[in-house]
Motif scaffolding. Structure first.
Motif, PDB file in Angstrom:
ATOM      1  N   HIS A  83       0.933  -1.314  -0.041  1.00 23.56           N
ATOM      2  CA  HIS A  83      -0.200  -0.140  -0.105  1.00 23.56           C
ATOM      3  C   HIS A  83       0.943   1.067   0.031  1.00 23.56           C
ATOM      4  O   HIS A  83       0.287   2.303   0.374  1.00 23.56           O
ATOM      5  CB  HIS A  83      -1.021   0.014   1.148  1.00 23.56           C
ATOM      6  CG  HIS A  83      -2.019  -0.936   1.044  1.00 23.56           C
ATOM      7  ND1 HIS A  83      -1.979  -2.332   1.365  1.00 23.56           N
ATOM      8  CD2 HIS A  83      -3.470  -0.666   0.561  1.00 23.56           C
ATOM      9  CE1 HIS A  83      -3.223  -2.784   0.950  1.00 23.56           C
ATOM     10  NE2 HIS A  83      -3.930  -1.896   0.529  1.00 23.56           N
ATOM     11  N   GLY A  84       2.116   1.217  -0.439  1.00 25.60           N
ATOM     12  CA  GLY A  84       2.633   2.341  -0.647  1.00 25.60           C
ATOM     13  C   GLY A  84       3.925   2.761   0.200  1.00 25.60           C
ATOM     14  O   GLY A  84       4.939   3.666  -0.060  1.00 25.60           O
ATOM     15  N   SER A  85       4.460   1.747   1.099  1.00 27.54           N
ATOM     16  CA  SER A  85       5.775   2.034   1.886  1.00 27.54           C
ATOM     17  C   SER A  85       7.025   1.877   1.039  1.00 27.54           C
ATOM     18  O   SER A  85       6.775   0.965   0.453  1.00 27.54           O
ATOM     19  CB  SER A  85       5.696   0.929   3.177  1.00 27.54           C
ATOM     20  OG  SER A  85       6.874   1.027   3.912  1.00 27.54           O
ATOM     21  N   PRO A  86       7.801   2.526   1.146  1.00 25.10           N
ATOM     22  CA  PRO A  86       8.963   2.644   0.343  1.00 25.10           C
ATOM     23  C   PRO A  86      10.007   1.735   0.603  1.00 25.10           C
ATOM     24  O   PRO A  86      11.056   1.495  -0.069  1.00 25.10           O
ATOM     25  CB  PRO A  86       9.679   4.083   0.312  1.00 25.10           C
ATOM     26  CG  PRO A  86       9.185   4.474   1.749  1.00 25.10           C
ATOM     27  CD  PRO A  86       7.819   3.959   2.012  1.00 25.10           C
ATOM     28  N   PHE A  87       9.849   1.033   1.618  1.00 23.24           N
ATOM     29  CA  PHE A  87      10.935  -0.064   2.330  1.00 23.24           C
ATOM     30  C   PHE A  87      10.684  -1.359   1.619  1.00 23.24           C
ATOM     31  O   PHE A  87       9.600  -1.701   1.229  1.00 23.24           O
ATOM     32  CB  PHE A  87      10.684  -0.117   3.798  1.00 23.24           C
ATOM     33  CG  PHE A  87      11.264   1.119   4.500  1.00 23.24           C
ATOM     34  CD1 PHE A  87      12.450   1.391   4.881  1.00 23.24           C
ATOM     35  CD2 PHE A  87      10.134   2.174   5.108  1.00 23.24           C
ATOM     36  CE1 PHE A  87      12.628   2.766   5.676  1.00 23.24           C
ATOM     37  CE2 PHE A  87      10.557   3.336   5.758  1.00 23.24           C
ATOM     38  CZ  PHE A  87      11.833   3.742   5.911  1.00 23.24           C
ATOM     39  N   GLU A  88      11.791  -2.249   1.791  1.00 21.13           N
ATOM     40  CA  GLU A  88      11.625  -3.666   1.684  1.00 21.13           C
ATOM     41  C   GLU A  88      10.906  -4.319   2.814  1.00 21.13           C
ATOM     42  O   GLU A  88      10.903  -3.806   3.930  1.00 21.13           O
ATOM     43  CB  GLU A  88      12.785  -4.226   1.297  1.00 21.13           C
ATOM     44  CG  GLU A  88      13.733  -3.783   0.056  1.00 21.13           C
ATOM     45  CD  GLU A  88      13.124  -4.021  -1.055  1.00 21.13           C
ATOM     46  OE1 GLU A  88      12.688  -5.110  -1.229  1.00 21.13           O
ATOM     47  OE2 GLU A  88      13.282  -3.258  -2.129  1.00 21.13           O
ATOM     48  N   ALA A  89      10.181  -5.230   2.525  1.00 22.21           N
ATOM     49  CA  ALA A  89       9.403  -5.946   3.559  1.00 22.21           C
ATOM     50  C   ALA A  89      10.152  -6.380   4.636  1.00 22.21           C
ATOM     51  O   ALA A  89       9.762  -6.119   5.733  1.00 22.21           O
ATOM     52  CB  ALA A  89       8.452  -6.879   2.800  1.00 22.21           C
ATOM     53  N   GLU A  90      11.096  -7.207   4.216  1.00 22.18           N
ATOM     54  CA  GLU A  90      12.264  -7.516   5.412  1.00 22.18           C
ATOM     55  C   GLU A  90      12.534  -6.501   6.428  1.00 22.18           C
ATOM     56  O   GLU A  90      12.676  -6.706   7.503  1.00 22.18           O
ATOM     57  CB  GLU A  90      13.281  -8.443   4.747  1.00 22.18           C
ATOM     58  CG  GLU A  90      12.949  -9.786   4.386  1.00 22.18           C
ATOM     59  CD  GLU A  90      12.536 -10.767   5.276  1.00 22.18           C
ATOM     60  OE1 GLU A  90      13.119 -10.631   6.516  1.00 22.18           O
ATOM     61  OE2 GLU A  90      11.503 -11.520   5.428  1.00 22.18           O
ATOM     62  N   ASP A  91      13.096  -5.408   5.709  1.00 20.52           N
ATOM     63  CA  ASP A  91      13.551  -4.269   6.535  1.00 20.52           C
ATOM     64  C   ASP A  91      12.507  -3.601   7.181  1.00 20.52           C
ATOM     65  O   ASP A  91      12.744  -3.288   8.489  1.00 20.52           O
ATOM     66  CB  ASP A  91      14.187  -3.337   5.519  1.00 20.52           C
ATOM     67  CG  ASP A  91      14.578  -2.020   6.183  1.00 20.52           C
ATOM     68  OD1 ASP A  91      14.997  -1.992   7.393  1.00 20.52           O
ATOM     69  OD2 ASP A  91      14.785  -0.875   5.623  1.00 20.52           O
ATOM     70  N   LEU A  92      11.255  -3.483   6.770  1.00 26.25           N
ATOM     71  CA  LEU A  92      10.182  -3.054   7.350  1.00 26.25           C
ATOM     72  C   LEU A  92       9.764  -3.777   8.525  1.00 26.25           C
ATOM     73  O   LEU A  92       9.377  -3.395   9.751  1.00 26.25           O
ATOM     74  CB  LEU A  92       8.912  -2.669   6.508  1.00 26.25           C
ATOM     75  CG  LEU A  92       8.057  -2.075   7.030  1.00 26.25           C
ATOM     76  CD1 LEU A  92       8.301  -0.736   7.822  1.00 26.25           C
ATOM     77  CD2 LEU A  92       7.028  -1.457   6.085  1.00 26.25           C
ATOM     78  N   MET A  93       9.783  -5.121   8.315  1.00 26.13           N
ATOM     79  CA  MET A  93       9.410  -6.011   9.501  1.00 26.13           C
ATOM     80  C   MET A  93      10.356  -5.751  10.662  1.00 26.13           C
ATOM     81  O   MET A  93       9.835  -5.770  11.738  1.00 26.13           O
ATOM     82  CB  MET A  93       9.524  -7.369   8.988  1.00 26.13           C
ATOM     83  CG  MET A  93       9.002  -8.600  10.152  1.00 26.13           C
ATOM     84  SD  MET A  93       9.367 -10.090   9.424  1.00 26.13           S
ATOM     85  CE  MET A  93      11.232 -10.219   9.474  1.00 26.13           C
TER      86      MET A  93
END
Length: 239
Positions: A83-93
């Protein structure tokens, strides 16, 4: 305590958020912080991410069975990226997990949990927690609430038993105690909790109306509905 099919319940596995602690009071500010981190400081995008994950940016209320209500940090991160977060999923997790551990410092208990756990233990119940939160965050909540001596089992999404609504957390709790899953009651406030109980063939799926779930969302899935965990001692006595 006997529930469906005559199963004798010897242990209770609790969900945490919305079940033992007030969901919105405990997590609204933390979820706002997590959304702003995921939005890399963009307030407008943060509101979009909050809505996408089930929280009203204005009221701070979280919808039943939404991402914030039922999902783990890995699932929430992937949803935010979609939905638009600019991060990579693993980093954001990883960033969200850290934020959620910090949020565990300020839990709002649903009731006098120390007294409740003493009452349940006195009735012969072994007690555990299974949450979609990370294990470190759960353990910190238990420490802050001074329940470490009462809670003998803790499982988070990252504990190796699989996420909700898979059966693994219930099965691991039963195995830890040397019990059959049919001797375990699962207590929770959303559909994932009830579905996990059924997937594991637990002895009871007890829904509480103190969290994000509603009578409409829980009634089709729960064996029993109660107002909150404060009602458990009376339920046990009645059984």
């Amino acid at each position: 305590m006997t529930f469906k099919l005559g199963h004798e319940i010897k242990a209770i596995l609790f969900d945490k958020d919305g079940t033992l602690v007030d969901f919105d009071r405990t997590w609204a500010a933390t979820n706002r912080k997590g959304a702003l981190i995921a939005a890399d400081g963009d307030a407008a995008l943060a509101d979009v991410l909050l809505e996408a994950c089930g929280m009203d940016p204005v009221t701070g209320k979280t919808r039943a069975d939404s991402m914030f209500a039922a999902a783990n940090a890995s699932e929430i991160a992937a949803h935010m990226v979609a939905h638009g977060s600019p991060f990579e999923a693993e980093d954001l997790m990883a960033r969200l997990d850290k934020t959620f551990v910090e949020g565990a410092e300020s839990p709002w208990p649903i009731c006098d949990l120390k007294a409740l756990m003493h009452s349940l233990a006195g009735a012969g119940m072994a007690l555990g927690i299974a949450s979609s939160d990370g294990e470190a965050s759960i353990r910190r909540t238990v420490e802050v609430l001074e329940l470490s001596s009462e809670i003998g089992f803790i499982a988070g999404y990252d504990s190796g038993h699989g996420p909700k609504p898979q059966a693994g957390m219930v099965l691991a709790f039963a195995a830890h105690l040397g019990l059959e899953p049919s001797q375990v009651a699962m207590v929770g406030d959303n559909g994932h909790d009830m579905e996990m109980a059924h997937a594991a063939a637990a002895g009871a799926a007890i829904g509480v109306l103190s969290g994000t779930g509603t009578r409409q969302t829980l009634e089709p899935l729960a064996d029993i509905l109660i107002g909150s965990v404060a009602d458990l001692p009376a339920l046990i006595a009645a059984r």
